[in-house]
Design a protein around this motif. Structure first.
Motif, PDB file in Angstrom:
ATOM      1  N   LEU A  42      41.698   4.639  11.871  1.00 10.73           N
ATOM      2  CA  LEU A  42      41.436   5.816  12.853  1.00 10.73           C
ATOM      3  C   LEU A  42      41.394   6.555  12.109  1.00 10.73           C
ATOM      4  N   ALA A  43      42.441   7.681  11.128  1.00 14.19           N
ATOM      5  CA  ALA A  43      42.136   8.737  10.901  1.00 14.19           C
ATOM      6  C   ALA A  43      41.235   8.934   9.977  1.00 14.19           C
ATOM      7  N   ALA A  44      41.170   7.742   8.707  1.00 14.50           N
ATOM      8  CA  ALA A  44      39.423   7.508   7.961  1.00 14.50           C
ATOM      9  C   ALA A  44      38.164   7.669   9.234  1.00 14.50           C
ATOM     10  N   LEU A  45      38.341   7.389   9.781  1.00 14.96           N
ATOM     11  CA  LEU A  45      36.762   7.537  10.548  1.00 14.96           C
ATOM     12  C   LEU A  45      37.072   9.157  11.420  1.00 14.96           C
ATOM     13  N   ALA A  46      37.568   9.543  11.931  1.00 18.97           N
ATOM     14  CA  ALA A  46      38.118  10.874  12.791  1.00 18.97           C
ATOM     15  C   ALA A  46      38.138  11.558  11.069  1.00 18.97           C
ATOM     16  N   LEU A  47      38.733  11.633  10.586  1.00 13.26           N
ATOM     17  CA  LEU A  47      38.237  12.326   8.822  1.00 13.26           C
ATOM     18  C   LEU A  47      36.827  11.971   9.083  1.00 13.26           C
ATOM     19  N   GLY A  48      36.175  10.779   8.587  1.00 13.83           N
ATOM     20  CA  GLY A  48      34.729  10.665   7.998  1.00 13.83           C
ATOM     21  C   GLY A  48      33.761  11.266   9.527  1.00 13.83           C
ATOM     22  N   LEU A  49      34.142  11.561  10.030  1.00 17.94           N
ATOM     23  CA  LEU A  49      33.600  12.589  11.246  1.00 17.94           C
ATOM     24  C   LEU A  49      33.784  13.548  11.598  1.00 17.94           C
ATOM     25  N   VAL A  50      33.997  14.548  10.528  1.00 12.32           N
ATOM     26  CA  VAL A  50      34.422  15.170  10.898  1.00 12.32           C
ATOM     27  C   VAL A  50      33.245  15.979   9.383  1.00 12.32           C
ATOM     28  N   VAL A  51      33.593  15.084   8.624  1.00 13.47           N
ATOM     29  CA  VAL A  51      32.864  15.871   6.875  1.00 13.47           C
ATOM     30  C   VAL A  51      31.490  15.294   7.412  1.00 13.47           C
ATOM     31  N   ALA A  52      31.022  14.597   8.439  1.00 14.77           N
ATOM     32  CA  ALA A  52      29.264  14.593   8.991  1.00 14.77           C
ATOM     33  C   ALA A  52      29.172  14.783   9.746  1.00 14.77           C
ATOM     34  N   MET A  53      29.676  15.966  10.329  1.00 16.66           N
ATOM     35  CA  MET A  53      29.273  16.784  11.234  1.00 16.66           C
ATOM     36  C   MET A  53      28.926  18.256  10.397  1.00 16.66           C
ATOM     37  N   VAL A  54      30.038  18.562   9.586  1.00 15.97           N
ATOM     38  CA  VAL A  54      29.929  19.602   8.694  1.00 15.97           C
ATOM     39  C   VAL A  54      29.275  19.700   7.718  1.00 15.97           C
ATOM     40  N   VAL A  55      28.134  18.447   7.609  1.00 15.19           N
ATOM     41  CA  VAL A  55      27.245  18.542   6.654  1.00 15.19           C
ATOM     42  C   VAL A  55      26.107  19.368   7.209  1.00 15.19           C
ATOM     43  N   PRO A  56      25.437  20.025   7.103  1.00 15.69           N
ATOM     44  CA  PRO A  56      23.834  21.072   7.356  1.00 15.69           C
ATOM     45  C   PRO A  56      22.539  20.802   7.669  1.00 15.69           C
ATOM     46  N   ARG A  57      22.309  20.869   8.989  1.00 16.89           N
ATOM     47  CA  ARG A  57      21.448  19.810   9.354  1.00 16.89           C
ATOM     48  C   ARG A  57      20.192  20.835   9.291  1.00 16.89           C
ATOM     49  N   PRO A  58      19.453  20.150   8.783  1.00 16.09           N
ATOM     50  CA  PRO A  58      17.891  20.688   8.475  1.00 16.09           C
ATOM     51  C   PRO A  58      17.249  21.188   9.551  1.00 16.09           C
ATOM     52  N   GLY A  59      17.169  22.477   9.596  1.00 16.43           N
ATOM     53  CA  GLY A  59      16.426  23.480  10.416  1.00 16.43           C
ATOM     54  C   GLY A  59      15.382  24.273   9.473  1.00 16.43           C
ATOM     55  N   PRO A  60      15.181  25.267  11.356  1.00 14.39           N
ATOM     56  CA  PRO A  60      14.270  26.204  10.844  1.00 14.39           C
ATOM     57  C   PRO A  60      15.369  27.740   9.696  1.00 14.39           C
TER      58      PRO A  60
END
Length: 93
Positions: A42-60
């Motif tokens: 569960l801790a690894a899943l939470a950490l993976g979610l945080v890392v995935a959300m920090v990656v910048p999204r392409p946008g204008p």
């Protein structure tokens, strides 16, 4: 409004984080009980979610403010007139 889909980079970074952090935490903690493994997962899943959300999204992209150089003023140079030499005539042969 529909939720935006995750990008390939977000999926890759999140997945790698979950896998490697799970392995690292299991090896470092040395747990073998079911509850310990569940907490680590569960801790690894939470950490993976945080890392995935920090990656910048392409946008204008916002335009970057570029400093304009000061307008160049014309340079007025005064050059001396070339010295006049007497014209030499060639002798006819």
């Amino acid at each position: 409004m529909a939720m935006p889909r995750p990008t390939v980079a977000q999926l890759a970074y999140g997945s790698c984080t979950v896998i490697f952090s799970t392995l690292a935490m299991l090896l470092l903690s040395g747990t073998s009980s079911g509850i310990g493994v569940t907490v680590v997962a569960l801790a690894a899943l939470a950490l993976g979610l945080v890392v995935a959300m920090v990656v910048p999204r392409p946008g204008p992209r916002r335009p970057v403010a570029v400093e304009q150089p000061a307008p160049l003023e014309p340079v007025r140079a005064t050059l001396p007139a070339p010295a006049r030499e007497p014209v030499r005539e060639r002798a006819a042969s």
